[in-house]
Design a protein around this motif. Structure first.
Motif, PDB file in Angstrom:
ATOM      1  N   LYS A  34      -1.315   2.924  -0.779  1.00 25.41           N
ATOM      2  CA  LYS A  34      -2.624   2.568  -0.225  1.00 25.41           C
ATOM      3  C   LYS A  34      -3.657   2.315  -1.324  1.00 25.41           C
ATOM      4  O   LYS A  34      -4.526   1.447  -1.182  1.00 25.41           O
ATOM      5  N   ALA A  39       3.026  -0.913   3.895  1.00 26.69           N
ATOM      6  CA  ALA A  39       2.103   0.055   4.485  1.00 26.69           C
ATOM      7  C   ALA A  39       2.211   0.053   6.006  1.00 26.69           C
ATOM      8  O   ALA A  39       2.155   1.112   6.651  1.00 26.69           O
ATOM      9  N   GLU A  40       2.365  -1.122   6.585  1.00 25.58           N
ATOM     10  CA  GLU A  40       2.497  -1.238   8.043  1.00 25.58           C
ATOM     11  C   GLU A  40       3.755  -0.547   8.553  1.00 25.58           C
ATOM     12  O   GLU A  40       3.825  -0.146   9.720  1.00 25.58           O
ATOM     13  N   LYS A  41       4.732  -0.386   7.661  1.00 21.76           N
ATOM     14  CA  LYS A  41       5.973   0.309   8.022  1.00 21.76           C
ATOM     15  C   LYS A  41       5.855   1.818   7.827  1.00 21.76           C
ATOM     16  O   LYS A  41       6.845   2.540   7.895  1.00 21.76           O
ATOM     17  N   GLY A  42       4.634   2.295   7.542  1.00 21.81           N
ATOM     18  CA  GLY A  42       4.395   3.730   7.438  1.00 21.81           C
ATOM     19  C   GLY A  42       4.513   4.309   6.050  1.00 21.81           C
ATOM     20  O   GLY A  42       4.599   5.523   5.886  1.00 21.81           O
ATOM     21  N   GLU A  43       4.474   3.463   5.010  1.00 20.22           N
ATOM     22  CA  GLU A  43       4.692   3.942   3.638  1.00 20.22           C
ATOM     23  C   GLU A  43       3.409   3.976   2.803  1.00 20.22           C
ATOM     24  O   GLU A  43       3.480   4.034   1.576  1.00 20.22           O
ATOM     25  N   GLU A  44       2.235   3.977   3.436  1.00 25.86           N
ATOM     26  CA  GLU A  44       1.002   3.890   2.648  1.00 25.86           C
ATOM     27  C   GLU A  44       0.769   5.116   1.769  1.00 25.86           C
ATOM     28  O   GLU A  44       0.089   5.021   0.743  1.00 25.86           O
ATOM     29  N   ASP A  45       1.337   6.260   2.135  1.00 24.00           N
ATOM     30  CA  ASP A  45       1.181   7.470   1.323  1.00 24.00           C
ATOM     31  C   ASP A  45       2.369   7.716   0.393  1.00 24.00           C
ATOM     32  O   ASP A  45       2.444   8.769  -0.244  1.00 24.00           O
ATOM     33  N   SER A  46       3.282   6.762   0.326  1.00 29.59           N
ATOM     34  CA  SER A  46       4.401   6.849  -0.613  1.00 29.59           C
ATOM     35  C   SER A  46       3.963   6.310  -1.967  1.00 29.59           C
ATOM     36  O   SER A  46       2.897   5.708  -2.106  1.00 29.59           O
TER      37      SER A  46
END
Length: 293
Positions: A239, A273-280
């Motif tokens: 992010k 990020a849309e796949k849920g990886e924004e905090d990776s």
């Protein structure tokens, strides 16, 4: 002249900030911290850092103030307004924003600080969690030579490649150049690893070879192995990289510069990020190329 008794105030104790504070403490400086959630600073308090209840209190009681927060709007909140740094810091204080932010905002902070006799530097960093832990960050600085020279020993506690790039805002422009270079490089690292796997090669062995040649880069040597291992823990958040790329793209457009590689990388990271990886960590980009991870 600053000494080891100089009171340092530090705002923001995330992945990078926490290690930076520890290095300042190890160098012998008294450090006070403030962050929105006190629990996140608990480990630093146990290591000797002092706690301040607000930005205003920290600013009033510090001789050097360092900030590393998330987004430009966070920088504005920390520096401006009646409860902000500029309003509450004493004349002669040195304020250093190490957030990657807008060059125009760095100039605004510099000008408003100067009106109060406060010395402002923009000093974004590169090197990830590894560089922060080891005190080997690259620190890109914008501002006045005298202010830079004065706080240089403090920079030395956190980094090893410390360069004054020019006037206010120059540090931010340099960091954006850095992020542009990384953006397309990360795509290449992902494609290289996937290619090696498809060719039935040992990707670890391949990396051992190509990191020492012309393809060598921090992303390849430090993040490539994490990609292979499936280690997506953040040294630098997806992010925040998206935020940096958007600022870089905006700044490039303002200068009439075309950056198609940057635009492609931003598109891919937004998809990630849309796949849920924004905090990776940014190495999670490999997931768009390798479904086995």
């Amino acid at each position: 002249m600053l000494t080891k008794d100089t009171k340092i105030g530090f705002i923001g104790t995330g992945v990078m900030g926490k290690s930076m504070v520890l290095n300042l403490l190890s160098a012998g400086y008294p450090v006070a911290v403030y962050t929105r959630t006190k629990e996140k600073a608990q480990s630093l308090l146990e290591q000797g850092a002092a706690w301040k209840d607000s930005v205003a209190q920290l600013a009033a009681e510090s001789e050097v103030i360092i900030s590393i927060v998330g987004y430009p709007q966070d920088v504005e909140q920390v520096y401006f307004g009646e409860n902000g740094i500029i309003e509450n810091a004493n004349t002669g204080t040195y304020i250093i924003d190490m957030t990657t932010s807008k060059p125009s905002l760095a100039k605004e902070i510099y000008n408003k600080a100067a009106e109060k006799g406060i010395h402002a530097l923009d000093a974004p960093i590169s090197g990830g969690d590894i560089g922060a832990r080891n005190g080997t960050l690259a620190i890109m600085v914008g501002g006045d030579q005298v202010a830079f020279d004065t706080v240089y020993p403090i920079f030395e506690a956190m980094g090893s490649n410390i360069v004054l790039q020019g006037e206010a805002g120059a540090g931010q422009h340099t960091k954006l150049s850095n992020q542009i270079a990384i953006a397309t490089n990360m795509i290449g690292v992902c494609e290289a690893i996937v290619y090696a796997k498809k060719a039935k090669l040992d990707p670890v062995r391949v990396l051992d070879t190509i990191t020492t040649g012309a393809a060598g880069s921090f992303s390849l040597s430090k993040l490539g192995p994490r990609m292979i291992e499936g280690d997506l823990a953040p040294g630098f958040y997806v992010k925040h990289f998206i935020k940096d790329m958007k600022i870089a793209l905006e700044s490039a457009e303002e200068m009439g510069l075309s950056t198609p590689g940057l635009a492609l990388s931003l598109q891919l990271y937004e998809e990630l990020a849309e796949k849920g990886e924004e905090d990776s960590g940014t190495q999670a980009l490999i997931k768009l190329f390798d479904s086995s991870i």
